[in-house]
Enzyme design. Structure first.
Site, mmCIF file in Angstrom:
data_model
loop_
_atom_site.group_PDB
_atom_site.id
_atom_site.type_symbol
_atom_site.label_atom_id
_atom_site.label_comp_id
_atom_site.label_asym_id
_atom_site.label_seq_id
_atom_site.Cartn_x
_atom_site.Cartn_y
_atom_site.Cartn_z
ATOM 1 N N GLY A 135 0.740 -1.042 0.045
ATOM 2 C CA GLY A 135 0.239 0.391 -0.115
ATOM 3 C C GLY A 135 0.472 1.644 -0.226
ATOM 4 O O GLY A 135 0.611 1.987 -0.879
ATOM 5 N N CYS A 136 2.008 1.070 1.017
ATOM 6 C CA CYS A 136 2.571 2.428 0.769
ATOM 7 C C CYS A 136 3.521 2.633 -1.059
ATOM 8 O O CYS A 136 3.447 3.552 -0.953
ATOM 9 C CB CYS A 136 3.752 2.149 1.756
ATOM 10 S SG CYS A 136 2.998 1.789 3.564
#
Length: 239
Positions: A135-136
């Site tokens: 996600g990052c």
């Protein structure tokens, strides 16, 4: 002469003894001990003392029941520093010491105040939980791909996490990011902008502040949502 015999008188019967009275019972023999009456003076003395104690207790209870008047609250100032985790859009924060000192991924010590001084119109801080996670990675790449349009109006973009300089340098180089990544292991700046999880961890979100310390954006969001929020802000600033 013939002897004359005299008749003796019959002896008198002994007197009948008087009847002996029965012994009284122990209960009757021992009279009940009467309680000694307390001196009247002592009773008279005790009553006023009791009344005085009651009056004193009532006075103390009444005094305790009445709260002291509250101290007047100081008048808020426009440049008052926002409490950690309480910043909101429209607040003007005191930049001196706000969020403490942090490091860039290349090991340079900096602060939000210094970053604002180096920017043309303000600073964008987007937060992410952990470098090099899916996600990052999506989030930093979305900011990378929109870097030109987002910085055209003078905003400076920075990623912010609790990762070490080494972890963030690896992340930046691998994803070819055109902006620095900020390292905040103690989460002082992350907490100050209201994006620290409890008891630990970083919440994904975005925070934008202009040169004067006015908060323009302060909210959590998804990887795409954080980028879209800055895009909307930039479009609004152009009008």
């Amino acid at each position: 002469m013939p002897v004359e015999l005299r008749k003796r008188k019959a002896p008198q019967p002994p007197p009948v003894p008087a009847p002996v009275a029965k012994k009284a019972t122990k209960a009757a023999a021992k009279p009940a001990k009467a309680k000694k009456p307390e001196p009247a003076a002592k009773k008279a003395d005790e009553k006023p003392a009791s009344s005085a104690a009651s009056a004193s207790a009532s006075a103390s209870a009444s005094a305790a029941a009445v709260p002291p008047p509250p101290a007047p609250a100081p008048a808020p100032t426009a440049a008052a520093a926002a409490s950690p985790g309480k910043v909101a859009v429209g607040d003007v924060i005191d930049l001196d010491g706000f969020g403490g000192e942090i490091q860039t991924n290349d090991g340079q010590t900096t602060s939000l105040k210094k970053l604002l001084g180096e920017s043309a119109s303000g600073v964008v801080l987007f937060t992410y939980p952990k470098a090099s996670t899916p996600g990052c990675t999506t989030q930093v790449c979305l900011f990378r791909d929109s870097y030109g349009p987002l910085t055209a109006g003078g905003l400076a973009i920075y990623g912010l996490s609790a990762d070490s300089p080494k972890a963030n340098t690896t992340f930046k180089e691998k994803q070819k990011l055109p902006y620095p990544l900020l390292c905040d292991p103690q989460a002082t700046l992350i907490a100050a902008i209201g994006l620290k999880k409890q008891p630990k961890g970083t919440q994904r979100g975005v925070f934008v502040v202009d040169k004067k310390g006015k908060v323009l954006v302060a909210q959590p969001g998804s990887p795409a949502g954080t980028v879209d929020k800055v895009k909307t802000l930039v479009q609004g600033l152009k009008k």
